[in-house]
Motif scaffolding. Structure first.
Motif, PDB file in Angstrom:
ATOM      1  N   ALA A 114       0.827  -1.126  -0.266  1.00  5.99           N
ATOM      2  CA  ALA A 114      -0.019  -0.145  -0.126  1.00  5.99           C
ATOM      3  C   ALA A 114       0.919   1.151  -0.232  1.00  5.99           C
ATOM      4  O   ALA A 114       0.541   2.336  -0.566  1.00  5.99           O
ATOM      5  CB  ALA A 114      -0.861  -0.075   1.069  1.00  5.99           C
ATOM      6  N   CYS A 167      -7.922  -3.644  -7.437  1.00  7.64           N
ATOM      7  CA  CYS A 167      -7.375  -3.752  -6.073  1.00  7.64           C
ATOM      8  C   CYS A 167      -6.262  -2.826  -5.615  1.00  7.64           C
ATOM      9  O   CYS A 167      -6.400  -2.454  -4.578  1.00  7.64           O
ATOM     10  CB  CYS A 167      -6.890  -5.250  -6.095  1.00  7.64           C
ATOM     11  SG  CYS A 167      -8.105  -6.461  -5.974  1.00  7.64           S
ATOM     12  N   SER A 173      -6.498  -0.292  -2.571  1.00  5.68           N
ATOM     13  CA  SER A 173      -5.412  -0.593  -1.594  1.00  5.68           C
ATOM     14  C   SER A 173      -5.126   1.031  -1.314  1.00  5.68           C
ATOM     15  O   SER A 173      -4.900   1.214  -0.244  1.00  5.68           O
ATOM     16  CB  SER A 173      -4.251  -1.451  -2.110  1.00  5.68           C
ATOM     17  OG  SER A 173      -3.338  -1.343  -1.339  1.00  5.68           O
ATOM     18  N   PRO A 191      -2.614  -3.096   2.377  1.00  5.11           N
ATOM     19  CA  PRO A 191      -2.192  -3.762   1.386  1.00  5.11           C
ATOM     20  C   PRO A 191      -3.203  -4.664   1.164  1.00  5.11           C
ATOM     21  O   PRO A 191      -3.984  -5.332   1.789  1.00  5.11           O
ATOM     22  CB  PRO A 191      -0.869  -4.346   2.154  1.00  5.11           C
ATOM     23  CG  PRO A 191      -0.598  -3.634   2.970  1.00  5.11           C
ATOM     24  CD  PRO A 191      -1.771  -2.804   3.603  1.00  5.11           C
ATOM     25  N   VAL A 192      -3.491  -4.856  -0.419  1.00  5.61           N
ATOM     26  CA  VAL A 192      -4.504  -5.745  -0.841  1.00  5.61           C
ATOM     27  C   VAL A 192      -3.774  -6.790  -2.035  1.00  5.61           C
ATOM     28  O   VAL A 192      -3.049  -6.108  -2.929  1.00  5.61           O
ATOM     29  CB  VAL A 192      -5.520  -4.977  -1.557  1.00  5.61           C
ATOM     30  CG1 VAL A 192      -6.417  -6.204  -2.238  1.00  5.61           C
ATOM     31  CG2 VAL A 192      -6.337  -4.155  -0.608  1.00  5.61           C
ATOM     32  N   ALA A 242      -6.775  -8.532   2.213  1.00  4.18           N
ATOM     33  CA  ALA A 242      -6.378  -7.248   2.649  1.00  4.18           C
ATOM     34  C   ALA A 242      -6.099  -7.526   4.231  1.00  4.18           C
ATOM     35  O   ALA A 242      -6.545  -8.227   4.805  1.00  4.18           O
ATOM     36  CB  ALA A 242      -7.639  -6.335   2.322  1.00  4.18           C
TER      37      ALA A 242
END
Length: 246
Positions: free
Chosen positions: A79, A102, A106, A112-113, A186
């Motif tokens: 991220a 995504c 994010s 974070p994804v 995530a």
């Protein structure tokens, strides 16, 4: 298929909350440009108030990386890397409609994804410290082995699907043109992250439904509800999430 974080990892990071979404019927021809732009606009709004390094979500990941013996400004969570690129370049690269979406989500949430091609994951998936014999395939096609103790996503075949937790995904299970079934994860470490992760997962479910009409299963995983199964059928599964918006 089961996804979970190891008890050792959860003990070390008690604030860890993870959102998990499984979806089928993904294609590379979906038009999600408008949805992606909306999430990037939210990310830019947050960045207008200051650099990403000051976000509580990012600060929590920096503390975690420092605790793992990694220099946070050298190894950034995904991220932070996305937000930094968005701040410096003004845009994020286009890869695949699902990956683009995504990445935008994010950045909007500063969480974070990761999106993994489930057909490239063997059996169950556990986020845990590496033993050192796991196999990781880089995007350049190089084979690597995570350092012993390095946090990674490991499947039943001993394949590592990440390096340094949320720093770098594997090229092996990256979403590509032929990807159909995905697992999206995530992860947040900042205190009180549960509501944000719940909203993020609900956004993902909405976007997948509207963009692909994709059947989904979703949950928010915590210490008391640490596992996600497809289909989820056990008492220790995560809290189911209904579609919603930020």
């Amino acid at each position: 298929m089961q996804f979970e974080h190891s008890p050792l990892l959860r003990d070390a990071y008690p604030d860890l909350v993870a959102g998990v979404v499984q979806a089928a019927g993904i294609t590379a021809d979906a038009d999600v440009a408008a949805r992606t732009a909306d999430h990037l606009a939210e990310a830019r709004r947050r960045l207008s108030g200051g650099a990403e390094s000051g976000f509580p979500e990012i600060q929590a990941w920096r503390r975690a990386y420092a605790a793992m013996g990694l220099r946070p400004t050298k190894y950034r969570c995904a991220a932070e890397a996305l937000l930094r690129r968005l701040r410096l370049d003004g845009e994020l690269p286009r890869v695949h409609p699902l990956v683009d979406l995504c990445n935008a989500i994010s950045a909007a949430y500063a969480i974070p994804v990761a999106a993994l091609d489930l057909d490239r994951v063997d059996g169950d998936l556990v986020v845990r410290p590496a033993h050192g014999d796991e196999t990781y395939l880089s995007f350049a096609g190089d084979t690597e082995h995570p350092e012993p103790g390095e946090v990674t996503f490991v499947d039943s075949a001993g394949r590592a699907h990440a390096r340094r937790w949320t720093n770098r995904q594997s090229g092996w299970s990256a979403v590509r043109e032929g990807t159909s079934s995905v697992l999206i994860v995530a992860e947040a470490l900042h205190p009180g992250s549960g509501p944000a992760v719940t909203r993020l997962v609900a956004d993902l479910v909405t976007e997948l439904t509207e963009g692909w009409s994709a059947p989904t299963a979703a949950a928010v995983l915590t210490t008391t509800a640490p596992r996600f199964r497809t289909p989820a059928a056990d008492d220790d599964r995560g809290q189911a999430v209904s579609p919603g918006s930020r």
